[in-house]
Design a protein around this motif. Sequence first.
Motif, PDB file in Angstrom:
ATOM      1  N   PRO A   1      14.032   2.242   3.007  1.00 54.75           N
ATOM      2  CA  PRO A   1      13.770   2.417   4.442  1.00 54.75           C
ATOM      3  C   PRO A   1      12.868   1.320   5.000  1.00 54.75           C
ATOM      4  CG  PRO A   1      13.217   4.429   3.228  1.00 54.75           C
ATOM      5  CD  PRO A   1      13.587   3.410   2.212  1.00 54.75           C
ATOM      6  N   GLY A   2      11.954   0.822   4.173  1.00 53.44           N
ATOM      7  CA  GLY A   2      11.061  -0.239   4.640  1.00 53.44           C
ATOM      8  C   GLY A   2      11.800  -1.548   4.861  1.00 53.44           C
TER       9      GLY A   2
ATOM     10  N   PRO B   1       9.008   2.488  16.249  1.00 50.83           N
ATOM     11  CA  PRO B   1       8.486   2.553  17.619  1.00 50.83           C
ATOM     12  C   PRO B   1       9.378   1.826  18.625  1.00 50.83           C
ATOM     13  CG  PRO B   1       6.730   1.995  16.085  1.00 50.83           C
ATOM     14  CD  PRO B   1       7.994   2.060  15.285  1.00 50.83           C
TER      15      PRO B   1
ATOM     16  N   ARG C   1      12.915   6.398  -0.923  1.00 47.85           N
ATOM     17  CA  ARG C   1      12.030   6.912   0.115  1.00 47.85           C
ATOM     18  C   ARG C   1      11.073   5.875   0.677  1.00 47.85           C
ATOM     19  NH1 ARG C   1      10.335  12.942  -0.800  1.00 47.85           N
ATOM     20  NH2 ARG C   1       9.652  12.418   1.279  1.00 47.85           N
ATOM     21  N   VAL C   2      10.819   4.781  -0.059  1.00 46.26           N
ATOM     22  CA  VAL C   2       9.844   3.803   0.426  1.00 46.26           C
ATOM     23  C   VAL C   2      10.468   2.416   0.611  1.00 46.26           C
ATOM     24  CG1 VAL C   2       7.602   2.739   0.018  1.00 46.26           C
ATOM     25  CG2 VAL C   2       8.013   5.075  -0.751  1.00 46.26           C
TER      26      VAL C   2
ATOM     27  N   GLN D   1      12.044   4.195  20.053  1.00 47.46           N
ATOM     28  CA  GLN D   1      11.701   5.521  20.550  1.00 47.46           C
ATOM     29  C   GLN D   1      11.732   5.563  22.056  1.00 47.46           C
ATOM     30  OE1 GLN D   1       8.132   6.545  18.490  1.00 47.46           O
ATOM     31  NE2 GLN D   1       9.312   6.730  16.610  1.00 47.46           N
TER      32      GLN D   1
ATOM     33  N   GLN E   1       0.834  -1.212   0.000  1.00 46.81           N
ATOM     34  CA  GLN E   1       0.000   0.000   0.000  1.00 46.81           C
ATOM     35  C   GLN E   1       0.863   1.255   0.000  1.00 46.81           C
ATOM     36  OE1 GLN E   1      -2.717  -0.345   3.290  1.00 46.81           O
ATOM     37  NE2 GLN E   1      -4.161  -1.451   2.026  1.00 46.81           N
ATOM     38  N   LEU E   2       2.018   1.176   0.688  1.00 45.58           N
ATOM     39  CA  LEU E   2       2.918   2.332   0.679  1.00 45.58           C
ATOM     40  C   LEU E   2       3.532   2.515  -0.695  1.00 45.58           C
ATOM     41  CD1 LEU E   2       4.919   2.289   4.035  1.00 45.58           C
ATOM     42  CD2 LEU E   2       3.026   3.739   3.329  1.00 45.58           C
TER      43      LEU E   2
ATOM     44  N   SER F   1      15.535   5.482  13.983  1.00 48.74           N
ATOM     45  CA  SER F   1      14.978   6.243  15.106  1.00 48.74           C
ATOM     46  C   SER F   1      13.471   6.444  14.957  1.00 48.74           C
ATOM     47  CB  SER F   1      15.683   7.586  15.238  1.00 48.74           C
ATOM     48  OG  SER F   1      15.677   8.246  13.994  1.00 48.74           O
ATOM     49  N   TRP F   2      12.954   6.265  13.737  1.00 45.57           N
ATOM     50  CA  TRP F   2      11.512   6.405  13.533  1.00 45.57           C
ATOM     51  C   TRP F   2      10.744   5.217  14.082  1.00 45.57           C
ATOM     52  CZ3 TRP F   2       9.617   2.283  10.823  1.00 45.57           C
ATOM     53  CH2 TRP F   2      10.544   1.562  10.055  1.00 45.57           C
TER      54      TRP F   2
END
Lengths: 268, 282
Positions: A184-185, A263, A180-181, A266, A162-163, A260-261
């Motif tokens: 990182p994924g 969860p 960008r997708v 964090q 979906q992304l 760092s994004w």
Amino acid sequence: MSLIDSISLPRSVRLPRVDGLVQWIVPLAIIAIWQIACVTGFVPTRVLPAPSDVALAGWKLLLSGELVRNIWVSFWRASIGFLIGGSIGFAFGLANGLSQLSAKLTDTTLQMVRNVPHLALIPLVILWFGIDESAKLFLVALGVFFPIYLNTLHGIRTVDPQLIEMGRIYGMTDGELFRRVIFPGALPSIFVGIRFALGIMWLTLIVAETIAASSGLGYMAMQAREFMLIDVVVLSILIYALLGKLADSASRVLERATLSWHPAFQKR
Amino acid sequence: MQTALRTSLPETELASRANFAPHARIVREERQEERLAQASGLPLSIRGLRKSFGSNEVLRGIDLHIPAGQFVAIVGKSGCGKSTLLRLIAGLDKIDAGSISFGQDVQPEDIRVMFQEPRLLPWARVLANVEVGLGRDRASKDAHARAEQALTEVGLADKRDQWPSVLSGGQKQRVALGRALVSRPRVLAFDEPLGALDALTRISMQRLLERVWRDQGFTAILVTHDVSEAVALADRVLVIEEGRIAHDVVVNAARPRERGSAELAGLEGSILSHLLSADDRT
Ligand SMILES: Nc1ncnc2c1ncn2[C@@H]1O[C@H](COP(=O)(O)OP(=O)(O)O)[C@@H](O)[C@H]1O
Ligand SMILES: [Mg+2]
């Protein structure tokens, strides 16, 4: 009952914060007990030398320059082997994750080769390369290749479709979509591969250096065995452990910085 | 509002027109102004639209005209092809037969979709996620400013530097709305955008949708399974049955609308009875 209680603690109830020193209590205690056991003669020093003896042996080897030279040789082999095997694995992971054709062409073959334990190739590798540097690099690279390949591939294949569709709707070019997708994924999975690969890297190197080498930590340990220098043997083992720990920490730091994004990374 | 609108044209178009006549650039800019001065919505004409998946004929001839700036809701049983229709309108899937036209050439940035899932990039901060919506203008100098303005419109200016994972479901959906709005689309298609939200968040999101639609005048097409939502927001409710538009209900109630008013409740009842009678027949 108490176990269940501790598991089902609500998140708002904070356990006491563990600061950096606490994790060293157990290792230090073990070393202290070990020292006492040796000094009192409970453990004969022919079986296990005291930590102080190991430290002394380390000091002597440090002064002679032998220790630094051997560590450097092992470190160099590990890094170069990791870089070679890791980048090839990453490249195949990318190619097979992004291109159906490439996956059809090579994935089955790679999955088959994966079932051969790479250490089983040692006799063959010695026949090919002798006890040359290339023998060790080859084995490390081969060992590192598969975890990186498999996890890169898995990471790319499991990026949320979906992304990807969202990226296309918003007009991303293939390059942007990757940057960008997709990348990182896939990154969390790639890091799992890196951590696995680091473990395999040291293991392979220990075995290879023990069997076929004329320098490096494994060779140092084997030499010491010949001369019954048990303190040097133990020293080599401890240094391997330390280097393994260092590599793992380095990858964790990198992971923390780039994810760092996530969860899981964090601060609450 | 004016400042945020796109005022430049693609370079190539400008260049070719500049060759055509010395004063062409000025004429072109005037036309652009004219276009922007009009309502920014685009009309939509659908003729004989068909779509099948294998032997499953989902859309069996949809004919529909939506005037510029209208707010249309589409309801129907689950699996009746609402999402399929929306995806065809947004150009995400290929049409089998028929046509969809917007009355003029459209840029990709003119048409935006919002889904039930926010589809935010978890590894990009809120502001960067909104900037994604700028499409080809992402690299432009005012990208930041435009994204910030869109965030302000959806009431999340203070969350610009957060990761999406710390936002609530409603906030994530508002970021997704900001991302869809940032390119000033002329048609905005929503596929059950509020389906996953709790009742209170849903009502405040409905108000937000209505407000941005009235401010910006885009043509809105909202797929929803909630008939009361459809009558509360839309100028017109379409009921899809068996791959066709079975009912086309006009909602004339004045805005702002009073929720639960007798007028809306009556309409809701009659649309529901359409849906239920279709259910009985099958
Ligand atoms: N990509 C697809 N491939 C095959 N069948 C699909 C696909 N998308 C939708 N369908 C089928 O088309 C029908 C309509 O689906 P959809 O438009 O999603 O319904 P809804 O009205 O609930 O949004 C369903 O029967 C669904 O199974
Ligand atoms: Mg649907």
